[in-house]
Design a protein around this motif. Structure first.
Motif, short mmCIF file in Angstrom:
data_model
loop_
_atom_site.label_atom_id
_atom_site.label_comp_id
_atom_site.label_asym_id
_atom_site.label_seq_id
_atom_site.Cartn_x
_atom_site.Cartn_y
_atom_site.Cartn_z
N GLY A 78 -30.75 -13.25 -42.62
CA GLY A 78 -29.67 -13.14 -43.59
C GLY A 78 -28.38 -12.98 -42.83
O GLY A 78 -27.96 -13.86 -42.07
N GLY A 152 -30.25 -0.18 -50.75
CA GLY A 152 -29.70 0.71 -51.76
C GLY A 152 -28.82 1.79 -51.17
O GLY A 152 -28.83 2.04 -49.96
N CYS A 153 -28.03 2.40 -52.02
CA CYS A 153 -27.21 3.56 -51.68
C CYS A 153 -26.52 4.04 -52.96
O CYS A 153 -26.54 3.32 -53.97
N ARG A 187 -36.58 1.18 -48.98
CA ARG A 187 -36.22 0.24 -47.90
C ARG A 187 -37.38 -0.66 -47.47
O ARG A 187 -37.56 -0.95 -46.29
N LEU A 191 -43.44 -9.05 -48.95
CA LEU A 191 -43.39 -10.48 -49.24
C LEU A 191 -44.61 -11.14 -48.60
O LEU A 191 -45.16 -10.60 -47.64
N ARG A 223 -17.58 5.49 -48.25
CA ARG A 223 -18.26 4.96 -47.07
C ARG A 223 -17.30 4.87 -45.87
O ARG A 223 -17.64 5.29 -44.76
N GLN A 227 -18.32 6.69 -42.22
CA GLN A 227 -19.14 5.86 -41.33
C GLN A 227 -18.28 5.08 -40.33
O GLN A 227 -17.14 4.71 -40.64
N GLY A 235 -25.83 -0.07 -39.75
CA GLY A 235 -26.02 0.91 -40.83
C GLY A 235 -26.97 2.00 -40.36
O GLY A 235 -27.08 2.28 -39.16
N ILE A 310 -37.41 -6.72 -34.01
CA ILE A 310 -38.01 -8.06 -34.03
C ILE A 310 -38.76 -8.32 -32.73
O ILE A 310 -38.27 -7.99 -31.65
C1 FAD Z 1 -22.12 -0.99 -41.94
C2 FAD Z 1 -23.49 -1.11 -42.55
C3 FAD Z 1 -23.81 -0.38 -43.67
C4 FAD Z 1 -25.09 -0.49 -44.26
N1 FAD Z 1 -25.36 0.26 -45.36
C5 FAD Z 1 -26.56 0.13 -45.97
C6 FAD Z 1 -26.86 0.87 -47.16
O1 FAD Z 1 -26.06 1.64 -47.64
N2 FAD Z 1 -28.08 0.70 -47.73
C7 FAD Z 1 -29.00 -0.15 -47.20
O2 FAD Z 1 -30.08 -0.27 -47.78
N3 FAD Z 1 -28.74 -0.87 -46.08
C8 FAD Z 1 -27.55 -0.75 -45.45
N4 FAD Z 1 -27.29 -1.46 -44.30
C9 FAD Z 1 -28.34 -2.30 -43.71
C10 FAD Z 1 -28.35 -3.76 -44.17
O3 FAD Z 1 -27.05 -4.20 -44.51
C11 FAD Z 1 -29.29 -3.97 -45.35
O4 FAD Z 1 -30.63 -3.61 -45.03
C12 FAD Z 1 -29.28 -5.42 -45.83
O5 FAD Z 1 -30.07 -5.51 -46.98
C13 FAD Z 1 -29.81 -6.40 -44.79
O6 FAD Z 1 -29.46 -7.69 -45.22
P1 FAD Z 1 -29.29 -8.88 -44.19
O7 FAD Z 1 -29.03 -10.11 -44.96
O8 FAD Z 1 -28.30 -8.53 -43.15
O9 FAD Z 1 -30.75 -8.91 -43.56
P2 FAD Z 1 -31.15 -9.24 -42.05
O10 FAD Z 1 -30.69 -8.14 -41.16
O11 FAD Z 1 -30.76 -10.61 -41.70
O12 FAD Z 1 -32.74 -9.15 -42.18
C14 FAD Z 1 -33.37 -7.92 -42.42
C15 FAD Z 1 -34.88 -8.18 -42.61
O13 FAD Z 1 -35.07 -8.96 -43.79
C16 FAD Z 1 -35.68 -10.21 -43.47
N5 FAD Z 1 -35.05 -11.25 -44.31
C17 FAD Z 1 -33.73 -11.56 -44.36
N6 FAD Z 1 -33.54 -12.55 -45.24
C18 FAD Z 1 -34.75 -12.89 -45.74
C19 FAD Z 1 -35.20 -13.88 -46.65
N7 FAD Z 1 -34.37 -14.72 -47.26
N8 FAD Z 1 -36.55 -13.95 -46.89
C20 FAD Z 1 -37.42 -13.11 -46.29
N9 FAD Z 1 -37.04 -12.16 -45.42
C21 FAD Z 1 -35.73 -12.05 -45.14
C22 FAD Z 1 -35.42 -10.43 -41.99
O14 FAD Z 1 -36.36 -11.28 -41.38
C23 FAD Z 1 -35.48 -9.00 -41.47
O15 FAD Z 1 -36.81 -8.61 -41.28
C24 FAD Z 1 -26.04 -1.36 -43.70
C25 FAD Z 1 -25.70 -2.12 -42.57
C26 FAD Z 1 -24.44 -2.00 -42.01
C27 FAD Z 1 -24.10 -2.85 -40.80
#
Ligand code: FAD
Length: 314
Positions: A78, A152-153, A187, A191, A223, A227, A235, A310
């Protein structure tokens, strides 16, 4: 970024490879070899992916999955905001879903492609007077990653409003799955192995756009006050253990501000690791292990990483 692969890159690939599947999938989107994952993760670290493709649409994604041999491991990507890729890279095919970025509104039911940014999704929902995903305004991932992580948050999470998803299986087939069958817990979502989420459907509830936007503003300002958002990070590094906070435990163990190489446990929020500029993935994972060890020794609590590690780690 263009969805079409430039002709000179295709020609180069043709000269370098005789693998039929590589040639086949190069028609489905931008295909790269040895693509540095540091460019695709918010921590700004990670070695090369052996293969990297950004399929241009859903059909191209299905065709890609069908063409890739079963022996090639795939990694859905993502926004890379919750993954740590080793310095040695990933020996498989990274599939970037950012081109699947359509969303569809039908009353309170909203469907979004895996590549829709959660921030954008929450703003669109606010425009339509739909509440339930305000928290997404503060999470920097895509819908696909958000569902895969049950993000979530602020007392909201994806599973509160998710009703179903569509995935592409490793065979290239499309399948719809009800949210109730995804084992959506803190969290985590289960799938099918090596599948890719293509779209997600949510049921939200009507509310005043002004109030929705006001809640989003409050969340964003809370936030940014607490942070370290100006430095590369992922995160929360650890899940909060039942009845406690990882940040409190790490701080109480004396590790706030602790640094290994270019990675530091943030002095602002102890459940964040920041890249001071030159961090390696090895620095970050060493810091993760150190925090786990010290918290285990001090409090007899095992911290479980929220960030996805990973591939192989020694
Ligand atoms: C500043 C900051 C704040 C954050 N705050 C929060 C928060 O408040 N709450 C929270 O829950 N998270 C938070 N996060 C973490 C993160 O943003 C979340 O977990 C978010 O959902 C990850 O999405 P992504 O697209 O970046 O996933 P990625 O990092 O790209 O992937 C995460 C995982 O999901 C899998 N994945 C991604 N896309 C798919 C798809 N289409 N199909 C199947 N698997 C897939 C990947 O293979 C990997 O295992 C934060 C991160 C940052 C940098």
């Amino acid at each position: 970024m263009s969805a079409a692969q430039p002709m000179h890159e295709i020609t180069q690939l043709m000269q370098q490879h005789t693998d039929a599947w590589v040639m086949a999938v190069s028609a489905f989107g931008v295909l790269r070899e040895d693509e540095p994952m540091s460019r695709h993760t918010t921590l700004g670290v990670g070695g090369p992916a052996r293969w990297f493709i950004r399929p241009k649409n859903r059909d191209a994604l299905m065709a890609t999955m069908a063409a890739v041999p079963l022996g090639v491991e795939i990694l859905p990507l993502g926004r890379g905001s919750n993954m740590l890729v080793p310095d040695g890279g990933f020996d498989g095919l990274v599939i970037d879903l950012s081109e699947l970025n359509d969303s569809k509104f039908d009353g309170c039911v909203v469907s979004a492609g895996a590549g829709v940014r959660m921030g954008r999704f929450s703003r669109l929902c606010a425009d339509h007077g739909l509440s339930g995903c305000e928290f997404m305004a503060t999470v920097p991932g895509d819908i696909g990653g958000g569902v895969a992580m049950n993000a979530g948050c602020f007392a909201q999470q994806v599973s509160d409003s998710l009703t179903s998803i569509e995935v592409v299986l490793r065979s290239g087939e499309l399948k719809e799955i009800n949210a109730a069958d995804l084992n959506l817990v803190y969290r985590h979502a289960t799938l099918p192995a090596q599948s890719l989420l293509v779209s997600a459907t949510f049921e939200l509830h009507p509310d005043s756009p002004i109030q929705i936007r006001e809640r989003m503003r409050t969340m964003r300002s809370r936030r940014s006050a607490t942070q370290p958002l100006s430095q590369p990070n992922c995160g929360s590094v650890f899940k909060n253990p039942e009845g406690d906070h990882a940040a409190r435990l790490i701080e109480a163990a004396g590790l706030k501000g602790f640094q290994i190489g270019g990675a530091r446990i943030s002095s602002q929020h102890a459940n964040f690791i920041v890249n001071e500029g030159e961090a390696s993935s090895a620095d970050i994972v060493e810091l993760i292990r150190r925090a786990q060890r010290v918290v285990q020794e001090e409090f007899d609590i095992k911290l479980e990483p929220e960030v996805r590690l990973i591939g192989e780690w020694t």
